[in-house]
Scaffold this active site. Structure first.
Site, PDB file in Angstrom:
ATOM      1  N   LYS A   1       3.329 -10.077  -1.964  1.00  0.00           N
ATOM      2  CA  LYS A   1       2.375  -9.048  -2.357  1.00  0.00           C
ATOM      3  C   LYS A   1       2.591  -8.875  -4.091  1.00  0.00           C
ATOM      4  O   LYS A   1       3.664  -9.225  -4.582  1.00  0.00           O
ATOM      5  CB  LYS A   1       2.794  -7.606  -1.773  1.00  0.00           C
ATOM      6  CG  LYS A   1       2.225  -7.835  -0.200  1.00  0.00           C
ATOM      7  CD  LYS A   1       2.378  -6.378   0.360  1.00  0.00           C
ATOM      8  CE  LYS A   1       2.109  -6.546   1.821  1.00  0.00           C
ATOM      9  NZ  LYS A   1       1.967  -5.147   2.439  1.00  0.00           N
TER      10      LYS A   1
ATOM     11  N   TYR B   1      -7.586  -6.572   5.213  1.00  0.00           N
ATOM     12  CA  TYR B   1      -6.980  -5.544   5.871  1.00  0.00           C
ATOM     13  C   TYR B   1      -8.126  -4.541   6.677  1.00  0.00           C
ATOM     14  O   TYR B   1      -7.931  -3.322   6.973  1.00  0.00           O
ATOM     15  CB  TYR B   1      -6.330  -4.623   4.779  1.00  0.00           C
ATOM     16  CG  TYR B   1      -4.950  -5.043   4.678  1.00  0.00           C
ATOM     17  CD1 TYR B   1      -3.814  -5.299   5.454  1.00  0.00           C
ATOM     18  CD2 TYR B   1      -4.471  -5.791   3.381  1.00  0.00           C
ATOM     19  CE1 TYR B   1      -2.668  -5.512   5.047  1.00  0.00           C
ATOM     20  CE2 TYR B   1      -3.557  -5.749   2.917  1.00  0.00           C
ATOM     21  CZ  TYR B   1      -2.372  -6.116   3.970  1.00  0.00           C
ATOM     22  OH  TYR B   1      -0.871  -6.315   3.590  1.00  0.00           O
TER      23      TYR B   1
ATOM     24  N   PHE C   1      -4.377   5.620   4.181  1.00  0.00           N
ATOM     25  CA  PHE C   1      -3.664   4.760   3.076  1.00  0.00           C
ATOM     26  C   PHE C   1      -4.659   3.694   2.734  1.00  0.00           C
ATOM     27  O   PHE C   1      -4.096   2.876   1.729  1.00  0.00           O
ATOM     28  CB  PHE C   1      -2.218   4.287   3.424  1.00  0.00           C
ATOM     29  CG  PHE C   1      -2.135   3.619   4.830  1.00  0.00           C
ATOM     30  CD1 PHE C   1      -2.516   2.055   4.817  1.00  0.00           C
ATOM     31  CD2 PHE C   1      -1.780   4.147   5.638  1.00  0.00           C
ATOM     32  CE1 PHE C   1      -2.336   1.504   5.664  1.00  0.00           C
ATOM     33  CE2 PHE C   1      -1.464   3.281   6.893  1.00  0.00           C
ATOM     34  CZ  PHE C   1      -1.874   2.039   6.969  1.00  0.00           C
TER      35      PHE C   1
ATOM     36  N   ARG D   1       8.839 -11.820  11.039  1.00  0.00           N
ATOM     37  CA  ARG D   1       8.598 -10.265  11.052  1.00  0.00           C
ATOM     38  C   ARG D   1      10.098  -9.855  11.259  1.00  0.00           C
ATOM     39  O   ARG D   1      10.470  -8.774  10.374  1.00  0.00           O
ATOM     40  CB  ARG D   1       7.943  -9.582  12.381  1.00  0.00           C
ATOM     41  CG  ARG D   1       6.662 -10.073  12.594  1.00  0.00           C
ATOM     42  CD  ARG D   1       5.654  -9.135  11.808  1.00  0.00           C
ATOM     43  NE  ARG D   1       5.848  -7.581  11.515  1.00  0.00           N
ATOM     44  CZ  ARG D   1       5.092  -6.914  10.887  1.00  0.00           C
ATOM     45  NH1 ARG D   1       3.837  -7.364  10.489  1.00  0.00           N
ATOM     46  NH2 ARG D   1       5.305  -5.756  10.960  1.00  0.00           N
TER      47      ARG D   1
ATOM     48  N   THR E   1       8.235  -2.051   8.268  1.00  0.00           N
ATOM     49  CA  THR E   1       7.215  -1.612   6.999  1.00  0.00           C
ATOM     50  C   THR E   1       7.652  -0.739   6.174  1.00  0.00           C
ATOM     51  O   THR E   1       7.604  -0.900   4.941  1.00  0.00           O
ATOM     52  CB  THR E   1       5.970  -0.811   7.916  1.00  0.00           C
ATOM     53  OG1 THR E   1       5.833  -1.748   9.078  1.00  0.00           O
ATOM     54  CG2 THR E   1       4.865  -0.885   6.785  1.00  0.00           C
TER      55      THR E   1
ATOM     56  N   ARG F   1      12.251  -6.866   2.941  1.00  0.00           N
ATOM     57  CA  ARG F   1      11.847  -5.492   2.714  1.00  0.00           C
ATOM     58  C   ARG F   1      13.128  -4.800   2.078  1.00  0.00           C
ATOM     59  O   ARG F   1      13.075  -3.982   1.274  1.00  0.00           O
ATOM     60  CB  ARG F   1      11.205  -4.794   3.748  1.00  0.00           C
ATOM     61  CG  ARG F   1       9.845  -5.390   3.622  1.00  0.00           C
ATOM     62  CD  ARG F   1       8.801  -5.073   4.769  1.00  0.00           C
ATOM     63  NE  ARG F   1       7.420  -5.206   4.622  1.00  0.00           N
ATOM     64  CZ  ARG F   1       6.592  -5.382   5.636  1.00  0.00           C
ATOM     65  NH1 ARG F   1       6.921  -4.893   6.920  1.00  0.00           N
ATOM     66  NH2 ARG F   1       5.322  -5.568   5.538  1.00  0.00           N
TER      67      ARG F   1
ATOM     68  N   ASN G   1       5.537  -2.990  -0.270  1.00  0.00           N
ATOM     69  CA  ASN G   1       6.846  -3.454   0.414  1.00  0.00           C
ATOM     70  C   ASN G   1       6.872  -4.868   0.432  1.00  0.00           C
ATOM     71  O   ASN G   1       7.303  -5.689   1.333  1.00  0.00           O
ATOM     72  CB  ASN G   1       6.524  -2.814   1.977  1.00  0.00           C
ATOM     73  CG  ASN G   1       5.331  -3.232   2.553  1.00  0.00           C
ATOM     74  OD1 ASN G   1       4.552  -3.935   1.936  1.00  0.00           O
ATOM     75  ND2 ASN G   1       5.259  -2.607   3.858  1.00  0.00           N
TER      76      ASN G   1
ATOM     77  N   HIS H   1       3.906  -9.487   3.514  1.00  0.00           N
ATOM     78  CA  HIS H   1       3.220  -9.363   4.753  1.00  0.00           C
ATOM     79  C   HIS H   1       3.391 -10.497   5.816  1.00  0.00           C
ATOM     80  O   HIS H   1       3.593 -11.410   5.244  1.00  0.00           O
ATOM     81  CB  HIS H   1       1.418  -9.393   4.459  1.00  0.00           C
ATOM     82  CG  HIS H   1       0.527  -9.636   5.760  1.00  0.00           C
ATOM     83  ND1 HIS H   1       0.029  -8.393   6.206  1.00  0.00           N
ATOM     84  CD2 HIS H   1       0.239 -10.621   6.341  1.00  0.00           C
ATOM     85  CE1 HIS H   1      -0.572  -8.928   7.168  1.00  0.00           C
ATOM     86  NE2 HIS H   1      -0.601 -10.203   7.196  1.00  0.00           N
TER      87      HIS H   1
HETATM   88  P1  DAT Z   1       3.058  -4.417   8.288  1.00  0.00           P
HETATM   89  O1  DAT Z   1       2.786  -4.828   6.996  1.00  0.00           O
HETATM   90  O2  DAT Z   1       4.698  -4.040   8.510  1.00  0.00           O
HETATM   91  O3  DAT Z   1       2.550  -5.238   9.417  1.00  0.00           O
HETATM   92  P2  DAT Z   1       1.070  -2.320   8.744  1.00  0.00           P
HETATM   93  O4  DAT Z   1       0.227  -3.377   9.220  1.00  0.00           O
HETATM   94  O5  DAT Z   1       1.420  -0.989   9.728  1.00  0.00           O
HETATM   95  O6  DAT Z   1       2.448  -2.786   8.408  1.00  0.00           O
HETATM   96  O7  DAT Z   1       0.334  -1.859   7.324  1.00  0.00           O
HETATM   97  C1  DAT Z   1      -0.029  -2.699   6.534  1.00  0.00           C
HETATM   98  C2  DAT Z   1       0.417  -2.329   5.213  1.00  0.00           C
HETATM   99  O8  DAT Z   1      -0.293  -0.736   4.820  1.00  0.00           O
HETATM  100  C3  DAT Z   1       1.868  -1.980   5.021  1.00  0.00           C
HETATM  101  O9  DAT Z   1       2.508  -3.401   4.639  1.00  0.00           O
HETATM  102  C4  DAT Z   1       1.762  -1.293   3.918  1.00  0.00           C
HETATM  103  C5  DAT Z   1       0.543  -0.282   3.975  1.00  0.00           C
HETATM  104  N1  DAT Z   1       0.860   0.955   4.618  1.00  0.00           N
HETATM  105  C6  DAT Z   1       1.172   1.078   6.083  1.00  0.00           C
HETATM  106  N2  DAT Z   1       1.673   2.422   6.254  1.00  0.00           N
HETATM  107  C7  DAT Z   1       1.582   3.169   5.216  1.00  0.00           C
HETATM  108  C8  DAT Z   1       1.603   4.369   4.776  1.00  0.00           C
HETATM  109  N3  DAT Z   1       2.139   5.271   5.388  1.00  0.00           N
HETATM  110  N4  DAT Z   1       1.258   4.696   3.466  1.00  0.00           N
HETATM  111  C9  DAT Z   1       1.160   3.771   2.537  1.00  0.00           C
HETATM  112  N5  DAT Z   1       1.016   2.500   2.931  1.00  0.00           N
HETATM  113  C10 DAT Z   1       1.005   1.961   4.197  1.00  0.00           C
HETATM  114 MG    MG Z   2       0.635  -5.398   9.779  1.00  0.00          MG
END
Ligand code: DAT
Ligand code: MG
Length: 140
Positions: free
Chosen positions: A11, A51, A59, A87, A93, A104, A114, A117
């Site tokens: 990212k 996304y 968010f 993963r 996350t 991470r 973070n 992806h």
């Molecule tokens: P991951 O990237 O671990 O698959 P996710 O699919 O739940 O996690 O979310 C996608 C992305 O969205 C994540 O990498 C960062 C952002 N994100 C998730 N939860 C968040 C939050 N509570 N506040 C801010 N950004 C968030």
């Molecule tokens: Mg995800």
């Protein structure tokens, strides 16, 4: 165990800090092979499309903003159980909950920034690979 492909992104928070090589090394040392890779600066529209599953989340605006704020490296990774392996290598996350030695834990700045992806299932891996790559760009 099955040889799989998954989709990965380094990212903008990580490319900005010149971590493309460091993160790719962790993926390779973790048993995954980079079979496609390119650097893209995605538009807001591309980030919204990628996304879309999160569009109702509070968010979402922040996520689209941060993903289009700088260059990203999109990759296809191949290996045994590549989806779950990636993963594991990524970690949770929220970096404060990520295990020691994960990408991470080592590099992420916050839950929003973070660093990486990774696809979460075979269906999303196939969709996400097709979103960024044509078949001819993937060289196994
Ligand atoms: P991951 O990237 O671990 O698959 P996710 O699919 O739940 O996690 O979310 C996608 C992305 O969205 C994540 O990498 C960062 C952002 N994100 C998730 N939860 C968040 C939050 N509570 N506040 C801010 N950004 C968030
Ligand atoms: Mg995800």
């Amino acid at each position: 165990m099955a040889i799989e492909r998954t989709f990965s992104m380094i990212k903008p928070d990580a490319t900005r800090r010149n971590l493309t090589g460091a993160i790719t090394k962790m993926l390779e040392e973790g048993g995954l092979r980079v079979v496609a890779s390119k650097r893209v600066w995605m538009s807001r529209r591309e980030a919204e499309g990628f996304y879309a599953v999160h569009k109702e989340r509070p968010f979402f605006g922040e996520l689209v903003e941060s993903m289009s704020a700088g260059p990203t490296v999109v990759q296809v990774l191949e290996g045994e159980n590549a989806i779950s392996r990636n993963r594991e290598l990524m970690g949770a996350t929220n970096p404060s909950q990520a295990a020691d030695g994960t990408i991470r834990k080592s590099h992420a700045l916050s839950i929003g920034e973070n660093s990486v992806h990774g696809s979460d299932a075979p269906e999303t891996a196939a969709q996400e690979i097709a979103y960024w790559f044509s078949e001819t760009e993937i060289v196994g």
